[in-house]
Design a protein around this motif. Structure first.
Motif, PDB file in Angstrom:
ATOM      1  N   SER A  15       0.811  -1.216   0.000  1.00  0.00           N
ATOM      2  CA  SER A  15       0.000   0.000   0.000  1.00  0.00           C
ATOM      3  C   SER A  15       0.845   1.268   0.000  1.00  0.00           C
ATOM      4  O   SER A  15       0.318   2.355  -0.180  1.00  0.00           O
ATOM      5  CB  SER A  15      -0.910   0.033   1.233  1.00  0.00           C
ATOM      6  OG  SER A  15      -1.830  -1.012   1.180  1.00  0.00           O
ATOM      7  N   LYS A  67      -5.829  -7.835   3.434  1.00  0.00           N
ATOM      8  CA  LYS A  67      -5.986  -6.521   4.051  1.00  0.00           C
ATOM      9  C   LYS A  67      -5.985  -6.691   5.564  1.00  0.00           C
ATOM     10  O   LYS A  67      -6.723  -7.513   6.101  1.00  0.00           O
ATOM     11  CB  LYS A  67      -7.309  -5.897   3.596  1.00  0.00           C
ATOM     12  CG  LYS A  67      -7.541  -4.506   4.120  1.00  0.00           C
ATOM     13  CD  LYS A  67      -8.843  -3.955   3.558  1.00  0.00           C
ATOM     14  CE  LYS A  67      -9.079  -2.537   4.012  1.00  0.00           C
ATOM     15  NZ  LYS A  67     -10.303  -1.980   3.427  1.00  0.00           N
ATOM     16  N   THR A 117      -8.553 -10.837   0.169  1.00  0.00           N
ATOM     17  CA  THR A 117      -9.219 -10.071  -0.875  1.00  0.00           C
ATOM     18  C   THR A 117      -9.304 -10.975  -2.102  1.00  0.00           C
ATOM     19  O   THR A 117      -8.757 -12.072  -2.107  1.00  0.00           O
ATOM     20  CB  THR A 117      -8.440  -8.788  -1.234  1.00  0.00           C
ATOM     21  OG1 THR A 117      -7.210  -9.158  -1.862  1.00  0.00           O
ATOM     22  CG2 THR A 117      -8.170  -7.941  -0.007  1.00  0.00           C
ATOM     23  N   THR A 165      -7.179  -5.717   8.950  1.00  0.00           N
ATOM     24  CA  THR A 165      -8.414  -5.029   9.324  1.00  0.00           C
ATOM     25  C   THR A 165      -8.503  -4.647  10.796  1.00  0.00           C
ATOM     26  O   THR A 165      -9.098  -3.640  11.133  1.00  0.00           O
ATOM     27  CB  THR A 165      -9.636  -5.903   8.977  1.00  0.00           C
ATOM     28  OG1 THR A 165      -9.509  -7.160   9.637  1.00  0.00           O
ATOM     29  CG2 THR A 165      -9.747  -6.101   7.482  1.00  0.00           C
ATOM     30  N   ASP A 184      -5.899  -1.274   7.519  1.00  0.00           N
ATOM     31  CA  ASP A 184      -6.414  -1.041   6.170  1.00  0.00           C
ATOM     32  C   ASP A 184      -5.346  -1.052   5.080  1.00  0.00           C
ATOM     33  O   ASP A 184      -5.584  -0.578   3.968  1.00  0.00           O
ATOM     34  CB  ASP A 184      -7.224   0.264   6.103  1.00  0.00           C
ATOM     35  CG  ASP A 184      -8.455   0.204   6.985  1.00  0.00           C
ATOM     36  OD1 ASP A 184      -9.029  -0.899   7.152  1.00  0.00           O
ATOM     37  OD2 ASP A 184      -8.858   1.258   7.511  1.00  0.00           O
ATOM     38  N   LEU A 232      -2.777  -3.106   2.431  1.00  0.00           N
ATOM     39  CA  LEU A 232      -2.784  -4.345   1.656  1.00  0.00           C
ATOM     40  C   LEU A 232      -1.412  -4.996   1.723  1.00  0.00           C
ATOM     41  O   LEU A 232      -0.389  -4.311   1.665  1.00  0.00           O
ATOM     42  CB  LEU A 232      -3.158  -4.060   0.199  1.00  0.00           C
ATOM     43  CG  LEU A 232      -4.556  -3.505  -0.030  1.00  0.00           C
ATOM     44  CD1 LEU A 232      -4.755  -3.168  -1.508  1.00  0.00           C
ATOM     45  CD2 LEU A 232      -5.620  -4.479   0.434  1.00  0.00           C
TER      46      LEU A 232
END
Length: 132
Positions: free
Chosen positions: A9, A55, A86, A57, A43, A45
């Motif tokens: 990310s 992800k 995902t 969480t 949040d 990846l």
């Protein structure tokens, strides 16, 4: 999910030793500090050693009371990071390109050049993530 994972990310890596924070070797972090979780996990990846994308969480505290009593000792306090699968995957070439772009943005040095060469020659996800 197959460890290690790499955080995919991040748009631009910092020129510091924080780069190691983007590689995750297990499902636990050894702090309950919300700011650490929020900065490096929440949040975000992550790509695993099979190309699957997950992800992060939430986090879950360990429930053993002895951990709470002895949390002042190093590596006793653990928090589990919960990752959700995902539907995304990354090919080896996509991960290689991601890494090459991020490494190329770092200040040039002999280490960076060796790392780029290892990434170019890597044949597996694990080799890419670990820089082998």
């Amino acid at each position: 999910m197959t460890f290690p994972l790499i955080n995919i990310s991040i748009e631009k890596w910092p020129n510091s030793e924080d780069i190691i924070e983007f590689i995750v070797y297990e499902k636990y972090i050894y702090t309950n500090n919300d700011s650490v979780f929020n900065e490096f996990y929440k949040d975000k990846l992550f790509c695993d050693c099979e190309g699957s994308v997950f992800k992060a969480t939430r986090k879950v505290k360990m429930t053993q009371h002895w951990r709470n009593w002895l949390k002042f000792l190093p590596n006793v306090w653990k928090t589990e990071v919960i990752y959700e699968a995902t539907t995304k995957t990354m090919s080896i070439e996509e991960l290689r390109e991601y890494l090459m772009n991020r490494i190329s943005d770092l200040d040039d040095s002999d280490f960076i050049q060796k790392w780029l060469l290892k990434v170019k020659m890597a044949k597996t996800y694990s080799q890419l993530i670990n820089g082998e």
